[in-house]
Scaffold this motif. Sequence first.
Motif, PDB file in Angstrom:
ATOM      1  N   GLN A 121      31.133  74.968  22.107  1.00  0.00           N
ATOM      2  CA  GLN A 121      31.535  73.571  21.889  1.00  0.00           C
ATOM      3  C   GLN A 121      33.044  73.404  22.060  1.00  0.00           C
ATOM      4  N   SER A 122      33.786  74.275  21.414  1.00  0.00           N
ATOM      5  CA  SER A 122      35.245  74.202  21.466  1.00  0.00           C
ATOM      6  C   SER A 122      35.748  74.396  22.889  1.00  0.00           C
ATOM      7  N   ALA A 123      35.173  75.399  23.596  1.00  0.00           N
ATOM      8  CA  ALA A 123      35.591  75.677  24.965  1.00  0.00           C
ATOM      9  C   ALA A 123      35.299  74.502  25.887  1.00  0.00           C
ATOM     10  N   THR A 124      34.115  73.897  25.738  1.00  0.00           N
ATOM     11  CA  THR A 124      33.735  72.766  26.586  1.00  0.00           C
ATOM     12  C   THR A 124      34.687  71.583  26.403  1.00  0.00           C
ATOM     13  N   LEU A 125      34.996  71.275  25.141  1.00  0.00           N
ATOM     14  CA  LEU A 125      35.931  70.176  24.863  1.00  0.00           C
ATOM     15  C   LEU A 125      37.306  70.462  25.463  1.00  0.00           C
ATOM     16  N   MET A 126      37.769  71.716  25.351  1.00  0.00           N
ATOM     17  CA  MET A 126      39.099  72.063  25.822  1.00  0.00           C
ATOM     18  C   MET A 126      39.160  72.086  27.346  1.00  0.00           C
ATOM     19  N   ILE A 127      38.117  72.606  27.990  1.00  0.00           N
ATOM     20  CA  ILE A 127      38.074  72.636  29.454  1.00  0.00           C
ATOM     21  C   ILE A 127      38.121  71.219  30.005  1.00  0.00           C
ATOM     22  N   ARG A 128      37.354  70.337  29.393  1.00  0.00           N
ATOM     23  CA  ARG A 128      37.332  68.942  29.822  1.00  0.00           C
ATOM     24  C   ARG A 128      38.708  68.299  29.649  1.00  0.00           C
ATOM     25  N   SER A 181      41.132  69.777  32.273  1.00  0.00           N
ATOM     26  CA  SER A 181      40.780  69.354  33.631  1.00  0.00           C
ATOM     27  C   SER A 181      41.157  67.908  33.907  1.00  0.00           C
ATOM     28  N   THR A 182      41.017  67.041  32.912  1.00  0.00           N
ATOM     29  CA  THR A 182      41.339  65.622  33.101  1.00  0.00           C
ATOM     30  C   THR A 182      42.799  65.304  32.824  1.00  0.00           C
ATOM     31  N   GLY A 183      43.568  66.296  32.380  1.00  0.00           N
ATOM     32  CA  GLY A 183      44.975  66.063  32.101  1.00  0.00           C
ATOM     33  C   GLY A 183      45.256  65.487  30.728  1.00  0.00           C
ATOM     34  N   GLU A 184      44.222  65.348  29.902  1.00  0.00           N
ATOM     35  CA  GLU A 184      44.430  64.825  28.553  1.00  0.00           C
ATOM     36  C   GLU A 184      45.277  65.790  27.717  1.00  0.00           C
ATOM     37  N   VAL A 185      45.120  67.074  27.996  1.00  0.00           N
ATOM     38  CA  VAL A 185      45.893  68.109  27.295  1.00  0.00           C
ATOM     39  C   VAL A 185      46.615  68.947  28.335  1.00  0.00           C
ATOM     40  N   ARG A 186      47.929  69.119  28.163  1.00  0.00           N
ATOM     41  CA  ARG A 186      48.714  69.953  29.068  1.00  0.00           C
ATOM     42  C   ARG A 186      48.857  71.360  28.490  1.00  0.00           C
ATOM     43  N   THR A 214      35.487  82.114  16.288  1.00  0.00           N
ATOM     44  CA  THR A 214      34.894  81.761  17.580  1.00  0.00           C
ATOM     45  C   THR A 214      35.341  80.376  18.036  1.00  0.00           C
ATOM     46  N   ASN A 215      35.531  79.463  17.105  1.00  0.00           N
ATOM     47  CA  ASN A 215      36.063  78.149  17.449  1.00  0.00           C
ATOM     48  C   ASN A 215      37.481  78.280  18.002  1.00  0.00           C
ATOM     49  N   LEU A 216      38.258  79.163  17.384  1.00  0.00           N
ATOM     50  CA  LEU A 216      39.624  79.422  17.845  1.00  0.00           C
ATOM     51  C   LEU A 216      39.604  80.081  19.224  1.00  0.00           C
ATOM     52  N   LEU A 217      38.683  81.042  19.405  1.00  0.00           N
ATOM     53  CA  LEU A 217      38.556  81.719  20.702  1.00  0.00           C
ATOM     54  C   LEU A 217      38.177  80.730  21.794  1.00  0.00           C
ATOM     55  N   GLY A 218      37.221  79.854  21.501  1.00  0.00           N
ATOM     56  CA  GLY A 218      36.769  78.876  22.483  1.00  0.00           C
ATOM     57  C   GLY A 218      37.857  77.915  22.917  1.00  0.00           C
ATOM     58  N   SER A 219      38.767  77.576  22.012  1.00  0.00           N
ATOM     59  CA  SER A 219      39.855  76.658  22.365  1.00  0.00           C
ATOM     60  C   SER A 219      41.034  77.373  23.009  1.00  0.00           C
ATOM     61  N   LEU A 220      41.220  78.644  22.691  1.00  0.00           N
ATOM     62  CA  LEU A 220      42.369  79.399  23.211  1.00  0.00           C
ATOM     63  C   LEU A 220      42.111  79.970  24.599  1.00  0.00           C
ATOM     64  N   LEU A 221      40.882  80.416  24.866  1.00  0.00           N
ATOM     65  CA  LEU A 221      40.572  81.074  26.136  1.00  0.00           C
ATOM     66  C   LEU A 221      40.818  80.192  27.362  1.00  0.00           C
ATOM     67  N   PRO A 222      40.442  78.893  27.367  1.00  0.00           N
ATOM     68  CA  PRO A 222      40.753  78.063  28.533  1.00  0.00           C
ATOM     69  C   PRO A 222      42.248  77.967  28.828  1.00  0.00           C
ATOM     70  N   ASP A 265      40.234  79.469  36.929  1.00  0.00           N
ATOM     71  CA  ASP A 265      39.549  78.238  36.525  1.00  0.00           C
ATOM     72  C   ASP A 265      39.032  78.394  35.096  1.00  0.00           C
ATOM     73  N   PRO A 266      39.472  77.534  34.149  1.00  0.00           N
ATOM     74  CA  PRO A 266      39.040  77.654  32.755  1.00  0.00           C
ATOM     75  C   PRO A 266      37.551  77.414  32.545  1.00  0.00           C
ATOM     76  N   ALA A 267      36.859  76.868  33.565  1.00  0.00           N
ATOM     77  CA  ALA A 267      35.423  76.605  33.429  1.00  0.00           C
ATOM     78  C   ALA A 267      34.623  77.882  33.173  1.00  0.00           C
ATOM     79  N   VAL A 268      35.174  79.033  33.590  1.00  0.00           N
ATOM     80  CA  VAL A 268      34.444  80.292  33.371  1.00  0.00           C
ATOM     81  C   VAL A 268      34.404  80.675  31.895  1.00  0.00           C
ATOM     82  N   ALA A 269      35.218  79.979  31.059  1.00  0.00           N
ATOM     83  CA  ALA A 269      35.286  80.332  29.633  1.00  0.00           C
ATOM     84  C   ALA A 269      34.145  79.741  28.826  1.00  0.00           C
TER      85      ALA A 269
END
Length: 454
Positions: free
Chosen positions: A336-343, A346-351, A404-412, A421-425
């Motif tokens: 969940q965390s990774a998906t939110l962060m990748i999105r 990718s859209t530029g909402e987060v640099r 795991t939430n921290l890992l999912g947000s940090l890995l991208p 490409d962060p999508a692999v995370a």
Amino acid sequence: MPKSHTKTHEHVHEVRELIHAGQISNLRTYLKRLHTQTVVEIIDELSDAQSTLVFRLLPRTLASKVFRRLEFHQEEQLLKGLSKEETAKLLHSLKPDERVNLIEEMPAKVTRRMLNMLEPEDRAEAVKLLGYPEDSIGRLMTPDFVAVKDSWTVEKALEHMRDRAKESETINVVYVVDKTWKLSGFIELNRLILAESDQGVTSIMDDRVISLSAYDDREHAVRLMNSHKLSVIPIVDSGDTLIGIVTFDDVIEVAQEETTEDFHKTSAIANLDVSYQKAGVWRLVHRRAGWLIGLVVINLASSGVIAAYEETLAAALALAFFIPLLIDSGGNAGAQSATLMIRAISTGEVRLSQWFKTIYKEMAVGISLAIVLGIASAGVGMIRGGPVIGLIVGLSMAVIVVLTNLLGSLLPFLLSRLKIDPAVASGPLITSVADVMGLVIYFSIATALLGQLA
């Protein structure tokens, strides 16, 4: 025979010898030492493919001077040569390290002239020979746009637009350039029409123009157009000189390709390159097998963790009942965390520069989720195995969810920094890593607590 003609003949002979020998670096050095007019005379004596190669090797400043001195028929011959098959064969026959010497930016005037005179089907080959990388926005740009000079009045600008409108891909936005074609600003069509005819175009233009380099990645163009709600974006060279435009229609296919590629990556599938209907069984197997083998290797670590804690499991068999609960919850939280962060990335909402603030926020989210899931899991554990098992399961759930939430947000962020490409995370990768992490945490806490109570 005049001395100057003899000298030119010697230069032409030397240039041909260097081309034939494939000594591109030496040829570039040789050309740099020659006078501008000498280079013009050499180009006139060479074949289309050879003259194109020579021109591509000239430093940008010298190339611009040479092009200005060419006769019209020489310009036509040189520019058309960039799209001919024989030129492509000559360039592709060079050694890779020698071919790199050709990748130097051409003068903006040359680029515009070339793209304007070629048919669309020839442009695709031409932009390759211009040196634009395969995934760059330069491969998609078109020269069919309207630009007006900053010294013009509105009346002259409108007159120019009427002449060029049929040839232009869009006239909703008009770009303003100086006498050297350096981009100064833009004017929206409605504003130009409503302006007084004797007004200068600079008085109504917007100088906050957003542009892209021809070498910028196509994904960046998609993000930029989405984030700023742009239907068209100007393409410039390294000197901010306008050379083309890209419209939303040009990049929509790119956006679809990137979405498909990201979707494949989130499911641990290599990019198919073709539609599913056209893909054969072997291609589908080939694209999926590599990822699955990699994930099997990661999952073997999970078996190793369980084997390492055999004694702990034997001492409290009830621990085995909660392994699926814990590792699935950890994998879900990480995914969940990774998906939110990748999105968001990718859209530029987060640099990328905002990683610390984002991780801090996700840490707070993880702790909140951990409290809720930890209490619920402790209750289930207490019912199934007693107070001690309940404490172990509850603590494990809390720690696993936070990490795991921290890992999912940090890995991208990490993958983006490494130009991957962060999508692999997301998807299988993050859940597989979370499985191993969850088991280590679970059995470490169980071993520690059971050891103290023994």
